[in-house]
Design a protein around this motif. Structure first.
Motif, PDB file in Angstrom:
ATOM      1  N   GLN A 111      -3.950 -14.231   0.721  1.00 49.19           N
ATOM      2  CA  GLN A 111      -3.095 -13.048   0.902  1.00 49.19           C
ATOM      3  C   GLN A 111      -3.544 -12.165   2.069  1.00 49.19           C
ATOM      4  O   GLN A 111      -2.769 -11.384   2.589  1.00 49.19           O
ATOM      5  CB  GLN A 111      -3.049 -12.230  -0.387  1.00 49.19           C
ATOM      6  N   ILE A 112      -4.828 -12.319   2.448  1.00 48.10           N
ATOM      7  CA  ILE A 112      -5.306 -11.536   3.601  1.00 48.10           C
ATOM      8  C   ILE A 112      -4.601 -12.024   4.877  1.00 48.10           C
ATOM      9  O   ILE A 112      -4.296 -11.239   5.769  1.00 48.10           O
ATOM     10  CB  ILE A 112      -6.854 -11.662   3.731  1.00 48.10           C
ATOM     11  N   PHE A 113      -4.345 -13.329   4.922  1.00 47.53           N
ATOM     12  CA  PHE A 113      -3.826 -13.924   6.160  1.00 47.53           C
ATOM     13  C   PHE A 113      -2.305 -14.070   6.204  1.00 47.53           C
ATOM     14  O   PHE A 113      -1.772 -14.493   7.219  1.00 47.53           O
ATOM     15  CB  PHE A 113      -4.496 -15.289   6.391  1.00 47.53           C
ATOM     16  N   ILE A 114      -1.606 -13.752   5.144  1.00 49.56           N
ATOM     17  CA  ILE A 114      -0.143 -13.865   5.201  1.00 49.56           C
ATOM     18  C   ILE A 114       0.461 -12.476   5.481  1.00 49.56           C
ATOM     19  O   ILE A 114      -0.188 -11.460   5.215  1.00 49.56           O
ATOM     20  CB  ILE A 114       0.452 -14.479   3.895  1.00 49.56           C
ATOM     21  N   PRO A 115       1.692 -12.446   6.025  1.00 53.25           N
ATOM     22  CA  PRO A 115       2.307 -11.142   6.310  1.00 53.25           C
ATOM     23  C   PRO A 115       2.456 -10.309   5.033  1.00 53.25           C
ATOM     24  O   PRO A 115       2.629 -10.869   3.941  1.00 53.25           O
ATOM     25  CB  PRO A 115       3.692 -11.518   6.869  1.00 53.25           C
ATOM     26  N   LEU A 116       2.376  -8.993   5.213  1.00 56.14           N
ATOM     27  CA  LEU A 116       2.442  -8.092   4.052  1.00 56.14           C
ATOM     28  C   LEU A 116       3.831  -8.095   3.425  1.00 56.14           C
ATOM     29  O   LEU A 116       4.838  -8.149   4.130  1.00 56.14           O
ATOM     30  CB  LEU A 116       2.102  -6.662   4.485  1.00 56.14           C
ATOM     31  N   ASP A 117       3.839  -8.023   2.122  1.00 55.27           N
ATOM     32  CA  ASP A 117       5.097  -7.896   1.386  1.00 55.27           C
ATOM     33  C   ASP A 117       5.457  -6.400   1.397  1.00 55.27           C
ATOM     34  O   ASP A 117       4.563  -5.555   1.233  1.00 55.27           O
ATOM     35  CB  ASP A 117       4.846  -8.396  -0.058  1.00 55.27           C
ATOM     36  N   GLY A 118       6.728  -6.087   1.576  1.00 50.31           N
ATOM     37  CA  GLY A 118       7.149  -4.685   1.637  1.00 50.31           C
ATOM     38  C   GLY A 118       6.843  -3.905   0.375  1.00 50.31           C
ATOM     39  O   GLY A 118       6.728  -2.677   0.397  1.00 50.31           O
ATOM     40  N   ARG A 119       6.671  -4.620  -0.721  1.00 52.51           N
ATOM     41  CA  ARG A 119       6.429  -3.933  -1.995  1.00 52.51           C
ATOM     42  C   ARG A 119       4.946  -3.588  -2.204  1.00 52.51           C
ATOM     43  O   ARG A 119       4.588  -2.880  -3.137  1.00 52.51           O
ATOM     44  CB  ARG A 119       6.910  -4.823  -3.155  1.00 52.51           C
ATOM     45  N   MET A 120       4.109  -4.156  -1.337  1.00 54.65           N
ATOM     46  CA  MET A 120       2.668  -3.889  -1.488  1.00 54.65           C
ATOM     47  C   MET A 120       2.343  -2.486  -0.993  1.00 54.65           C
ATOM     48  O   MET A 120       2.913  -2.022  -0.010  1.00 54.65           O
ATOM     49  CB  MET A 120       1.848  -4.916  -0.686  1.00 54.65           C
ATOM     50  N   VAL A 121       1.422  -1.828  -1.683  1.00 51.31           N
ATOM     51  CA  VAL A 121       1.047  -0.453  -1.313  1.00 51.31           C
ATOM     52  C   VAL A 121      -0.302  -0.492  -0.600  1.00 51.31           C
ATOM     53  O   VAL A 121      -1.293  -0.952  -1.167  1.00 51.31           O
ATOM     54  CB  VAL A 121       0.949   0.437  -2.576  1.00 51.31           C
ATOM     55  N   GLU A 182      -4.811   0.921 -10.433  1.00 53.41           N
ATOM     56  CA  GLU A 182      -4.970   1.431  -9.064  1.00 53.41           C
ATOM     57  C   GLU A 182      -3.767   1.069  -8.187  1.00 53.41           C
ATOM     58  O   GLU A 182      -3.380  -0.101  -8.119  1.00 53.41           O
ATOM     59  CB  GLU A 182      -6.242   0.818  -8.456  1.00 53.41           C
ATOM     60  N   THR A 183      -3.222   2.052  -7.489  1.00 49.07           N
ATOM     61  CA  THR A 183      -2.076   1.803  -6.600  1.00 49.07           C
ATOM     62  C   THR A 183      -2.620   1.435  -5.225  1.00 49.07           C
ATOM     63  O   THR A 183      -2.613   2.236  -4.289  1.00 49.07           O
ATOM     64  CB  THR A 183      -1.175   3.057  -6.526  1.00 49.07           C
ATOM     65  N   ASN A 184      -3.131   0.261  -5.143  1.00 49.42           N
ATOM     66  CA  ASN A 184      -3.730  -0.195  -3.878  1.00 49.42           C
ATOM     67  C   ASN A 184      -3.649  -1.722  -3.842  1.00 49.42           C
ATOM     68  O   ASN A 184      -4.244  -2.405  -4.682  1.00 49.42           O
ATOM     69  CB  ASN A 184      -5.199   0.268  -3.834  1.00 49.42           C
ATOM     70  N   ASP A 185      -2.916  -2.258  -2.869  1.00 49.35           N
ATOM     71  CA  ASP A 185      -2.762  -3.712  -2.794  1.00 49.35           C
ATOM     72  C   ASP A 185      -3.438  -4.298  -1.560  1.00 49.35           C
ATOM     73  O   ASP A 185      -3.118  -5.424  -1.169  1.00 49.35           O
ATOM     74  CB  ASP A 185      -1.267  -4.078  -2.804  1.00 49.35           C
ATOM     75  N   SER A 186      -4.340  -3.538  -0.955  1.00 49.27           N
ATOM     76  CA  SER A 186      -5.050  -4.073   0.208  1.00 49.27           C
ATOM     77  C   SER A 186      -5.980  -5.192  -0.255  1.00 49.27           C
ATOM     78  O   SER A 186      -6.883  -4.963  -1.068  1.00 49.27           O
ATOM     79  CB  SER A 186      -5.859  -2.958   0.878  1.00 49.27           C
ATOM     80  N   MET A 187      -5.736  -6.371   0.272  1.00 49.58           N
ATOM     81  CA  MET A 187      -6.557  -7.514  -0.160  1.00 49.58           C
ATOM     82  C   MET A 187      -8.002  -7.387   0.318  1.00 49.58           C
ATOM     83  O   MET A 187      -8.925  -7.845  -0.350  1.00 49.58           O
ATOM     84  CB  MET A 187      -5.947  -8.825   0.360  1.00 49.58           C
ATOM     85  N   MET A 188      -8.171  -6.747   1.479  1.00 46.53           N
ATOM     86  CA  MET A 188      -9.544  -6.538   1.978  1.00 46.53           C
ATOM     87  C   MET A 188     -10.308  -5.619   1.011  1.00 46.53           C
ATOM     88  O   MET A 188     -11.466  -5.857   0.708  1.00 46.53           O
ATOM     89  CB  MET A 188      -9.512  -5.895   3.378  1.00 46.53           C
ATOM     90  N   HIS A 189      -9.585  -4.587   0.531  1.00 48.08           N
ATOM     91  CA  HIS A 189     -10.205  -3.668  -0.428  1.00 48.08           C
ATOM     92  C   HIS A 189     -10.548  -4.418  -1.723  1.00 48.08           C
ATOM     93  O   HIS A 189     -11.663  -4.290  -2.250  1.00 48.08           O
ATOM     94  CB  HIS A 189      -9.249  -2.508  -0.724  1.00 48.08           C
ATOM     95  N   LEU A 190      -9.585  -5.209  -2.184  1.00 54.11           N
ATOM     96  CA  LEU A 190      -9.816  -5.946  -3.449  1.00 54.11           C
ATOM     97  C   LEU A 190     -10.981  -6.924  -3.304  1.00 54.11           C
ATOM     98  O   LEU A 190     -11.834  -7.032  -4.187  1.00 54.11           O
ATOM     99  CB  LEU A 190      -8.548  -6.712  -3.851  1.00 54.11           C
ATOM    100  N   ALA A 191     -10.986  -7.638  -2.160  1.00 53.07           N
ATOM    101  CA  ALA A 191     -12.062  -8.621  -1.952  1.00 53.07           C
ATOM    102  C   ALA A 191     -13.413  -7.925  -1.869  1.00 53.07           C
ATOM    103  O   ALA A 191     -14.392  -8.371  -2.481  1.00 53.07           O
ATOM    104  CB  ALA A 191     -11.789  -9.428  -0.689  1.00 53.07           C
ATOM    105  N   SER A 192     -13.466  -6.815  -1.094  1.00 50.17           N
ATOM    106  CA  SER A 192     -14.760  -6.160  -0.855  1.00 50.17           C
ATOM    107  C   SER A 192     -15.259  -5.338  -2.034  1.00 50.17           C
ATOM    108  O   SER A 192     -16.452  -5.333  -2.303  1.00 50.17           O
ATOM    109  CB  SER A 192     -14.684  -5.220   0.351  1.00 50.17           C
ATOM    110  N   TRP A 193     -14.346  -4.643  -2.702  1.00 48.22           N
ATOM    111  CA  TRP A 193     -14.805  -3.673  -3.705  1.00 48.22           C
ATOM    112  C   TRP A 193     -14.462  -4.046  -5.141  1.00 48.22           C
ATOM    113  O   TRP A 193     -14.860  -3.341  -6.062  1.00 48.22           O
ATOM    114  CB  TRP A 193     -14.283  -2.270  -3.375  1.00 48.22           C
ATOM    115  N   HIS A 194     -13.686  -5.110  -5.345  1.00 47.51           N
ATOM    116  CA  HIS A 194     -13.420  -5.558  -6.717  1.00 47.51           C
ATOM    117  C   HIS A 194     -14.103  -6.898  -6.967  1.00 47.51           C
ATOM    118  O   HIS A 194     -14.900  -7.038  -7.888  1.00 47.51           O
ATOM    119  CB  HIS A 194     -11.907  -5.717  -6.955  1.00 47.51           C
TER     120      HIS A 194
END
Lengths: 215, 177
Positions: A111-121, A182-194
């Motif tokens: 998901q980090i490498f695919i284009p963002l979905d408009g519904r992602m926050v 959490e209202t956060n769909d950043s995959m970098m955030h999820l990978a790094s901090w979750h």
């Protein structure tokens, strides 16, 4: 031989009759019930993300939640099986949590490498980061302690793996709760901090397991 | 074999229900089996100790066996765990065993200056064919294994062992004369 015979006489003369450990099914259901109750309480405290209904229409979000649930279930199952020296003769099931975690990592990386979905926050710059890892870690303390206490009832011959399963089950519950809150769909955030902290906590669990699960 | 296995399982189950005699019979019956398993993986001097450790572990973990599944995988898991545990402890101990060089100060000059032992070995090997002499030196003086000597001398491991055996026999005969 004389020494061994003396030992056998001593062991067979042990007056205390063991209370047989109940079946894995019993422990899985009981442990899951406790963890689900804890998870619901944590979710009530943290609340649900306001756009959850929108996110649930996004297939990759649903898959991620499904994998977190699978991670929780498989790690609970593996923890319980690890209580028995022979893993209740289902040793292959002990690999399942690692496989599910690996698939989850692949999904997040993809998901980090695919284009963002408009519904992602996406989070605003300078948003919270380490707080998520701390929240997962703190939330996992009580469930981890509970699972370790349960594991000590058995006789694990895989103390490292058993310790990692215990912590993985607890942290996967934390990850699931936080992902729904959490209202956060950043995959970098999820990978790094979750998920990276989850991996580190799991390694820590394995390290602790080798000391706590000695018998 | 199957009868023996069924008998052991039945004895263990009976033991778990409180029959001490059956439990003792079960432990006695599995002891030779455990010794064979341990003997295959560990040094002979450790067999007795590790077997006893396994017996204690079986006793401690007996509550995890409910009698609803085959006994042998349960037993072997415990045996393997205890053997690995023993090996882990052994290697950890070996890692921490060091020899202080100062302790060897008095010995080292003596070894390097004293040529008697070398002369003695030469005398022993006198009359032994050259390649046998080399094999014995490599194996018994320099500490190489038969396999390693085989690689060095382009010989099969079994041929090295045979040559070493013959050379030793020759030396023994010389000694007896």
């Amino acid at each position: 031989m004389k020494d061994t015979q003396t030992l056998i006489n001593y062991l067979s003369g042990d007056a205390v009759l063991p209370k047989a450990l109940r079946s894995p099914q019993y422990w899985v259901i009981r442990l899951l019930a406790v963890l689900v109750a804890y998870g619901v309480a944590a979710q009530l405290y943290l609340g649900l993300r306001p756009d959850l209904d929108v996110q649930l229409t996004r297939p990759l979000f649903v898959v991620e939640i499904g994998l977190l649930v699978a991670l929780l279930l498989t790690s609970v199952l593996a923890s319980v099986l690890a209580m028995y020296p022979d893993a209740y003769q289902k040793p292959k099931l002990l690999r399942l949590p690692y496989v599910v975690f690996l698939v989850l990592m692949i999904l997040v990386t993809f998901q980090i490498f695919i284009p963002l979905d408009g519904r992602m926050v996406m989070p605003l710059p300078g948003g919270h980061a380490i707080e998520c890892a701390l929240c997962i870690g703190a939330g996992a303390l009580i469930p981890s302690a509970l699972i370790f206490a349960l594991l000590r009832k058995g006789a694990s011959v895989h103390p490292l793996a058993a310790g990692s399963f215990a912590v993985l089950a607890a942290t996967s519950l934390g990850c699931l709760t936080l992902r729904l809150a959490e209202t956060n769909d950043s995959m970098m955030h999820l990978a790094s901090w979750h998920y990276l902290p989850t991996l580190l906590f799991t390694i820590l669990g394995a390290y602790i397991g080798q000391y706590l699960l000695k018998w | 074999m199957l009868d023996k296995y069924n008998e052991s399982t039945a004895l263990f189950r009976s033991g778990l229900e409180g029959n001490r005699e059956d439990y003792a019979r079960f432990l006695t019956a599995i002891t030779p089996l455990l010794k064979r398993v341990v003997g295959r993986r560990l040094a002979a001097c450790d067999v007795e100790d590790v077997t006893q450790e396994i017996l204690i572990s079986i006793h401690k973990a007996r509550h995890t066996y409910d009698g609803l599944r085959p006994l042998m995988p349960w037993l072997t898991s415990i045996a393997k765990f205890r053997m690995s545990d023993h090996l882990r402890k052994y290697y950890a101990q070996m890692q921490h065993q060091t020899v202080d060089i100062h302790e060897l100060e008095e010995i080292l000059p003596h070894v390097t200056q004293d040529g008697d032992s070398d002369e003695y070995i030469e005398e022993l090997l006198d009359g032994v064919p050259e390649n046998h002499k080399r094999i014995l030196t490599l194996m018994h003086v320099q500490g190489y294994t038969a396999k390693e000597v085989g690689v060095q001398m382009k010989m099969k491991e079994s041929a090295v062992k045979v040559a070493a055996h013959r050379a030793m026999k020759k030396i023994r005969e010389k000694f007896e004369k």
